[in-house]
Design an enzyme around this catalytic site. Structure first.
Site, PDB file in Angstrom:
ATOM      1  N   ASP A  61       0.867  -1.181   0.000  1.00  7.07           N
ATOM      2  CA  ASP A  61       0.000   0.000   0.000  1.00  7.07           C
ATOM      3  C   ASP A  61       0.903   1.230   0.000  1.00  7.07           C
ATOM      4  O   ASP A  61       2.118   1.124   0.201  1.00  7.07           O
ATOM      5  CB  ASP A  61      -0.884  -0.016   1.269  1.00  7.07           C
ATOM      6  CG  ASP A  61      -1.780   1.210   1.370  1.00  7.07           C
ATOM      7  OD1 ASP A  61      -2.333   1.635   0.342  1.00  7.07           O
ATOM      8  OD2 ASP A  61      -1.918   1.764   2.484  1.00  7.07           O
ATOM      9  N   SER A  62       0.288   2.402  -0.168  1.00 11.67           N
ATOM     10  CA  SER A  62       1.058   3.639  -0.077  1.00 11.67           C
ATOM     11  C   SER A  62       1.536   3.889   1.356  1.00 11.67           C
ATOM     12  O   SER A  62       2.395   4.728   1.578  1.00 11.67           O
ATOM     13  CB  SER A  62       0.199   4.811  -0.527  1.00 11.67           C
ATOM     14  OG  SER A  62      -0.922   4.911   0.319  1.00 11.67           O
ATOM     15  N   HIS A  67      -7.164   2.990   3.946  1.00 10.66           N
ATOM     16  CA  HIS A  67      -6.915   3.724   5.185  1.00 10.66           C
ATOM     17  C   HIS A  67      -8.211   3.989   5.963  1.00 10.66           C
ATOM     18  O   HIS A  67      -8.186   4.204   7.169  1.00 10.66           O
ATOM     19  CB  HIS A  67      -6.281   5.087   4.888  1.00 10.66           C
ATOM     20  CG  HIS A  67      -4.821   5.040   4.559  1.00 10.66           C
ATOM     21  ND1 HIS A  67      -4.332   4.537   3.390  1.00 10.66           N
ATOM     22  CD2 HIS A  67      -3.741   5.456   5.274  1.00 10.66           C
ATOM     23  CE1 HIS A  67      -3.008   4.647   3.369  1.00 10.66           C
ATOM     24  NE2 HIS A  67      -2.631   5.202   4.509  1.00 10.66           N
ATOM     25  N   CYS A  94      -4.555  -1.328  -1.970  1.00  9.71           N
ATOM     26  CA  CYS A  94      -4.692   0.114  -2.143  1.00  9.71           C
ATOM     27  C   CYS A  94      -5.650   0.380  -3.299  1.00  9.71           C
ATOM     28  O   CYS A  94      -5.416  -0.082  -4.422  1.00  9.71           O
ATOM     29  CB  CYS A  94      -3.323   0.716  -2.442  1.00  9.71           C
ATOM     30  SG  CYS A  94      -3.366   2.470  -2.831  1.00  9.71           S
ATOM     31  N   GLU A 141      -2.761   8.264   8.795  1.00 12.62           N
ATOM     32  CA  GLU A 141      -1.312   8.085   8.944  1.00 12.62           C
ATOM     33  C   GLU A 141      -0.787   8.772  10.213  1.00 12.62           C
ATOM     34  O   GLU A 141       0.246   8.412  10.741  1.00 12.62           O
ATOM     35  CB  GLU A 141      -0.557   8.623   7.721  1.00 12.62           C
ATOM     36  CG  GLU A 141      -0.793   7.849   6.424  1.00 12.62           C
ATOM     37  CD  GLU A 141       0.100   6.618   6.229  1.00 12.62           C
ATOM     38  OE1 GLU A 141       1.273   6.650   6.627  1.00 12.62           O
ATOM     39  OE2 GLU A 141      -0.410   5.608   5.694  1.00 12.62           O
ATOM     40  N   CYS A 163     -10.994   3.214   0.237  1.00 13.47           N
ATOM     41  CA  CYS A 163      -9.576   3.479   0.495  1.00 13.47           C
ATOM     42  C   CYS A 163      -9.220   2.624   1.698  1.00 13.47           C
ATOM     43  O   CYS A 163      -9.959   2.622   2.691  1.00 13.47           O
ATOM     44  CB  CYS A 163      -9.351   4.959   0.801  1.00 13.47           C
ATOM     45  SG  CYS A 163      -7.681   5.325   1.363  1.00 13.47           S
TER      46      CYS A 163
HETATM   47  N1  DGL Z   1      -4.738   3.404   1.005  1.00 12.00           N
HETATM   48  C1  DGL Z   1      -4.814   3.903  -0.290  1.00 12.00           C
HETATM   49  C2  DGL Z   1      -6.109   3.593  -0.994  1.00 12.00           C
HETATM   50  O1  DGL Z   1      -6.707   2.574  -0.696  1.00 12.00           O
HETATM   51  C3  DGL Z   1      -4.285   5.231  -0.685  1.00 12.00           C
HETATM   52  C4  DGL Z   1      -4.056   6.292   0.215  1.00 12.00           C
HETATM   53  C5  DGL Z   1      -3.179   7.365  -0.366  1.00 12.00           C
HETATM   54  O2  DGL Z   1      -1.973   7.163  -0.347  1.00 12.00           O
HETATM   55  O3  DGL Z   1      -3.690   8.382  -0.828  1.00 12.00           O
HETATM   56  O4  DGL Z   1      -6.525   4.313  -1.863  1.00 12.00           O
END
Ligand code: DGL
Length: 268
Positions: free
Chosen positions: A10-11, A186, A73, A152, A184
């Protein structure tokens, strides 16, 4: 049988919400996780940049001799799905299809909301995927770019998170949706505050569990499960502070993370 690890990336930390479900559903599998915290967020960047980063992350993971790859992600899945599905000789699992299928199953009034990063929402991928399954469903999307930063930072359930959530989600409430896709990885970290703002009648859909089910199915179908008599090995890598990754990552997984490695991801 295949004892090599599954690669999950993931990012940043959000993909750990997917990893948590994988660990619970298939506890005998080993995993290598990479979170590109140093370059997060991806979701505010251009499609070209997201694709470039995605392939660097993939090259790093392929160096770890993995048997399957999970793009944990939505942003990377939305920007590079077609590219990654033809290029590798291992299965590649993404998050958009499983989350969309779950939303279609859950909605009763056929009004579904989708929240995600700007890149994911602008791609229109959820709307296309959901409508392909059931054309009578109305999809209402909202980008919530600040959510990734809140996640984060570990600001999952404070006044600031609630204020920002109200600002982003009020338009969706007005559309009378009964199902909200957390598009997302996150966002499940903010689910308490999202549920509070949307109200208990709205069902939150996180693709994490659905993705874990797909990982299990693909492993069984392709006969690549790990020998169950062996203990799983979990390895973690990040492109930013190892200490922060271990502390916040540990609270997401509900188990401590030790000896995470630091990766110079630009070199890949
Ligand atoms: N967790 C990521 C997603 O599912 C991306 C978050 C990001 O880096 O903007 O889109």
């Amino acid at each position: 049988m295949d004892n090599r690890p599954i690669g999950v990336f993931d990012s940043g930390l959000g993909g750990l919400t997917v990893l948590k479900e994988i660990m619970e559903l298939i506890p005998t599998e080993s995993v290598v996780y990479f979170g590109d915290c140093g370059r997060a967020p991806y979701g505010t960047k251009s499609k070209e940049m997201v694709i470039k980063y995605t392939f660097q992350d993939i090259r790093f993971l392929l160096n770890q001799d993995i048997k399957m790859m999970v793009i944990a992600c939505n942003t990377m899945s939305a920007c590079s799905l077609e590219l990654v599905q033809h290029d590798f000789n291992i299965p590649v699992i993404e998050v958009i299809q499983p989350g969309s299928r779950c939303a279609v199953r859950e909605t009763r009034n056929k009004r579904v909301g989708v929240i995600g990063t700007s890149a994911t929402v602008n791609s229109g991928i959820y709307e296309k995927t959901i409508k392909k399954i059931d054309d009578s469903i109305e999809v209402y999307s909202q980008a919530c770019p600040l959510f990734v930063n809140l996640a984060e930072e570990g600001w999952w359930d404070n006044d600031i998170a609630e204020r920002i959530t109200e600002e982003y989600l009020t338009p969706l409430k007005k559309e009378k949706i009964d199902t909200l896709v957390l598009g997302c990885t996150h966002y499940p970290l903010l689910s308490k505050v999202i549920q509070k703002v949307m109200g208990d009648d709205v069902k939150l859909v996180s693709s994490a569990l659905e993705v874990a089910k797909v990982v299990k199915e693909v492993g069984q179908k392709d006969k690549m499960n790990r020998d169950e008599s062996l203990s799983p090995v979990y390895r973690y890598y990040t492109s930013d502070s190892v200490e922060k990754f271990e502390a916040l990552g540990g609270s997401i997984l509900g188990k401590s993370i030790h000896s995470a490695g630091k990766v110079e991801i630009d070199k890949f």
